[in-house]
Design a protein around this motif. Structure first.
Motif, PDB file in Angstrom:
ATOM      1  N   ALA A   1       3.380   4.524   8.770  1.00 45.02           N
ATOM      2  CA  ALA A   1       1.832   4.219   8.131  1.00 45.02           C
ATOM      3  C   ALA A   1       3.040   3.339   7.163  1.00 45.02           C
ATOM      4  O   ALA A   1       2.352   2.683   6.124  1.00 45.02           O
ATOM      5  CB  ALA A   1       1.574   5.816   6.867  1.00 45.02           C
ATOM      6  N   LEU A   2       3.961   4.007   6.760  1.00 45.69           N
ATOM      7  CA  LEU A   2       4.722   3.367   5.632  1.00 45.69           C
ATOM      8  C   LEU A   2       5.610   1.957   5.989  1.00 45.69           C
ATOM      9  O   LEU A   2       5.852   0.777   5.518  1.00 45.69           O
ATOM     10  CB  LEU A   2       5.803   4.395   4.821  1.00 45.69           C
TER      11      LEU A   2
ATOM     12  N   ARG B   1      -3.959  -1.310   5.515  1.00 42.41           N
ATOM     13  CA  ARG B   1      -2.764  -1.968   6.153  1.00 42.41           C
ATOM     14  C   ARG B   1      -1.910  -0.912   6.471  1.00 42.41           C
ATOM     15  O   ARG B   1      -0.494  -1.128   7.590  1.00 42.41           O
ATOM     16  CB  ARG B   1      -2.261  -2.882   4.560  1.00 42.41           C
ATOM     17  N   MET B   2      -1.977   0.097   6.264  1.00 39.67           N
ATOM     18  CA  MET B   2      -0.858   1.087   6.666  1.00 39.67           C
ATOM     19  C   MET B   2      -1.204   1.469   8.056  1.00 39.67           C
ATOM     20  O   MET B   2      -0.719   2.216   8.677  1.00 39.67           O
ATOM     21  CB  MET B   2      -1.005   2.865   6.128  1.00 39.67           C
TER      22      MET B   2
ATOM     23  N   LYS C   1      -2.144  -0.561  10.299  1.00 38.80           N
ATOM     24  CA  LYS C   1      -1.500  -2.016  10.798  1.00 38.80           C
ATOM     25  C   LYS C   1      -3.138  -2.704  10.641  1.00 38.80           C
ATOM     26  O   LYS C   1      -2.968  -3.796  11.974  1.00 38.80           O
ATOM     27  CB  LYS C   1      -1.035  -1.468  11.758  1.00 38.80           C
TER      28      LYS C   1
ATOM     29  N   ASP D   1       4.237   0.366   8.628  1.00 35.71           N
ATOM     30  CA  ASP D   1       3.193  -0.695   9.080  1.00 35.71           C
ATOM     31  C   ASP D   1       2.589  -1.097   7.221  1.00 35.71           C
ATOM     32  O   ASP D   1       2.476  -2.328   7.484  1.00 35.71           O
ATOM     33  CB  ASP D   1       2.536  -0.065   9.988  1.00 35.71           C
ATOM     34  N   PHE D   2       2.941  -0.841   6.270  1.00 36.61           N
ATOM     35  CA  PHE D   2       1.939  -1.018   5.374  1.00 36.61           C
ATOM     36  C   PHE D   2       3.070  -2.187   5.600  1.00 36.61           C
ATOM     37  O   PHE D   2       2.360  -3.323   4.187  1.00 36.61           O
ATOM     38  CB  PHE D   2       2.512  -0.141   4.004  1.00 36.61           C
TER      39      PHE D   2
END
Ligand code: SF4
Ligand code: SF4
Ligand code: SF4
Lengths: 327, 144, 145
Positions: free
Chosen positions: C9-10, A36-37, A39, C12-13
């Motif tokens: 990253a955070l 998920r990080m 995408k 997109d999480f």
């Protein structure tokens, strides 16, 4: 009764069955978070269970050149020792009589065994890639053991000072003290040690950027090069349980006693603390393992070694000195 | 019951091993691209392994050069059963533009059974996904 | 120690994944994609141009026996050795070859990956042969000029 309870502890909770489930589940959660990080959608959370059962159904191959007995026994020994550690770590109010034998020194010794199993397994597989991987794992172990041990010393000394003994290495004393007086990371002299411990976690469980020993792109999975089938599944399971054990150890040493006792019954208290513990484990997994894994690339072996003997070692030494100075 | 779990898991977790036998790198890049966020085959449980010992699906690219032939066959024989061999691109199927060269041993199916062939030079990532899904169907019926 | 992508990253999480759910949601290839070959035997005149320009030698032409009706020509496009370069389509004088946007070419047997077509090539009508006198007369006429 005592024996039945002991069997329950060893086989069901927090022993074999629970470790099996939580280890694979944490691996799955880690994979999902990383996906998920980045995408992506990522695999289902129970993916490691599929992997494990699939590996069970694969053909079992023991290479001709391997030292056969060691090759087969090494992963099993690693698994057994990591489950033993899981028995020794108290979860806030949930304590088994195994915890009375629990001692940070014993845990440090037992923690090296899964890594040693990887080293021995890799070296016994008879493949040059396995040999290279094993030597890298040895160097990594030298790297992270030093800050780990100093951290444990600092914590033991601090809690010992606070309870007016010389130094305590018994986990149960450490946890009991925190339940009475609040979590240890509020003692500001222990904060550097906690940070150092957090830095040790990704290397101990061999996740990126410290998966140098089983780098699949450069040395064909390194120590795991000849392992396929169920033996590899056992290694994966060990890795999953290691995540749980390392994070549990962190929580037991620095973060227990955050939630107060909700009722007078020990059973309800333990149940609540187990649920709380799991939530904390996932939060720390997110910060210390998944975030790092999603955003970094693998570093070289001498960089990793240098890193562990500078930052985490310095932090843990700082903590030790502060504690020694009585702060 | 236990066998059912294993059969189900076999479908849910096919691990790929990528075997390059002298390809021009076109097919390799496209194969790696299916792991990117846009296509993300990890949602099928697919993972790229580094060693043939853990592979379920072997994806072969390249026209099987004489130098790589023996090694490639050795690696293919090291994969534990059940395994599926997928040939990617025109090269392993026929030799493509390199056909007739003194250093080319293609086609691959002279030496091993190829289960699924994906045409294209290089195939579009969607086509590779289609091919791998086909390979998973074949994997389901294979016995280990 | 820098983590330049930690913020991304955070972020997109908590955002939606950018993955296309391919086998469920079908996808069109972009215009101009060179996919599976389609061959129209009605238009072909068996000139052999496509065979000459095909670098991997993917095209074969088999000619049948000649008889009164004509000659049976069979064209085979071996997609398992094609590089999808579109040279054949560009050079075909009649536009009989087209590369469609169909990209999914999967087969369990590689010999299934063949596009073929056949047609009967009419023997061209015999040209009316001029007699010797006629041609002689012609040359004389031109010579007297
Ligand atoms: S099929 Fe085409 S792209 Fe693939 S390796 Fe061969 S020449 Fe390269
Ligand atoms: S597209 Fe290129 S390789 Fe394919 S048949 Fe036509 S000329 Fe030959
Ligand atoms: S397809 Fe076109 S180029 Fe090829 S033989 Fe027919 S007319 Fe000629």
């Amino acid at each position: 009764m005592e024996i039945l309870l002991g069997l329950f502890y060893v086989l069901v909770f927090p022993g074999l069955l629970f470790c099996f489930a939580i280890g694979l589940l944490l691996l799955g959660i880690d994979r999902k978070i990383v996906a998920r990080m980045q995408k992506r959608i990522g695999p289902p959370i129970i993916q490691p269970f599929y992997d494990f059962f699939k590996l069970m159904g694969k053909e079992r191959i023991v290479p001709n050149k391997a030292a056969k007995k060691i090759y087969i026994i090494a992963p099993v020994i690693g698994l057994i020792s990591i489950i033993t550690i899981a028995l020794f770590i108290p979860i806030d109010y949930f304590k088994t009589f195994f915890n009375n034998y629990a001692d940070l020194v014993v845990i440090v010794y037992l923690l090296t065994i899964p890594s040693l199993a990887i080293i021995i397994g890799g070296a016994s597989s008879g493949s040059p890639f396995g040999g290279v991987g094993a030597s890298r794992e040895v160097v990594l172990m030298l790297g992270y053991e030093l800050p780990l041990v100093i951290t444990l010393l600092a914590v033991g000394m601090k809690i010992g000072r606070l309870t007016n003994t010389a130094a305590t290495f018994s986990l149960i004393n450490i946890v009991d003290y925190q339940i009475k007086n609040g979590p240890a990371f509020l003692q500001w002299s222990l904060i550097p040690a906690a940070l150092a411990f957090l830095m040790v976690i990704p290397c101990e469980i061999g996740s990126t950027p410290f998966d140098i020993a089983d780098a699949e792109t450069e040395i064909c999975e390194g120590t795991m090069v000849e392992y396929g089938g169920i033996l590899f599944g056992v290694y994966k399971l060990t890795q999953g349980i290691k995540i749980f054990v390392m994070i549990s150890l962190f929580i037991a040493m620095f973060m227990s006693g955050i939630i107060p006792a909700v009722s007078s019954s020990i059973f309800v208290n333990s149940l609540v603390s187990i649920v709380w513990h799991m939530a904390l484990v996932i939060v720390i997994l997110f910060i210390a393992v998944s975030l790092l894994r999603a955003t970094t690339a693998r570093i070289r072996i001498e960089q990793a070694f240098k890193f562990y003997w500078t930052y985490p070692t310095a932090l843990s030494l700082l903590s030790l000195v502060l504690v020694w100075a009585g702060l | 019951m236990f066998d059912d779990i294993i059969t189900k898991s076999k479908v849910k977790s096919p691990w790929l091993y990528h075997l390059n036998t002298g390809s021009c790198n076109g097919c390799d890049i496209e194969l790696i691209s299916i792991l990117t966020p846009r296509y993300d085959v990890e949602r099928f449980g697919i993972k790229l392994t580094g060693t043939p010992r853990q592979a379920d699906i072997v994806v072969v690219t390249g026209p099987l050069t004489s130098q790589s032939k023996d090694r490639a066959l050795k690696v293919l024989s090291q994969v534990p059963d059940p395994k599926v061999v997928v040939s990617l691109g025109s090269c392993p199927m026929s030799g493509n533009v390199f056909k007739g060269s003194y250093s080319i041993e293609a086609p691959l199916d002279r030496f091993v059974d190829v289960d699924v062939s994906v045409a294209g030079c290089p195939p579009k990532p969607e086509a590779i996904i289609d091919g791998i899904i086909k390979a998973i169907e074949i994997l389901k019926d294979k016995r280990g | 120690m820098k983590f330049p992508y930690a913020g991304n990253a955070l972020k997109d999480f908590f955002s939606k994944p950018s993955t296309e759910r391919y086998p469920k949601v079908k996808k069109e290839a972009p215009k101009g994609y060179r996919g599976k070959i389609s061959y129209d035997p009605e238009k072909c005149i068996a000139c052999g141009m496509c065979i000459r320009v095909c670098s991997p030698g993917a095209i074969t032409m088999t000619k049948g026996e000649k008889n009164d009706e004509g000659q049976l020509i069979e064209m085979k496009f071996n997609l398992n050795s094609c590089t999808f370069c579109q040279m054949c389509a560009d050079f075909c004088p009649r536009g009989a070859i087209k590369l469609t946007t169909q990209y999914s070419m999967i087969a369990t047997d590689k010999n299934e990956l063949v596009v073929s077509g056949s047609f009967i090539k009419k023997i061209p009508p015999k040209p009316t042969v001029k007699t010797v006198q006629q041609s002689k007369a012609k040359t004389e006429a031109s010579g007297s000029k």
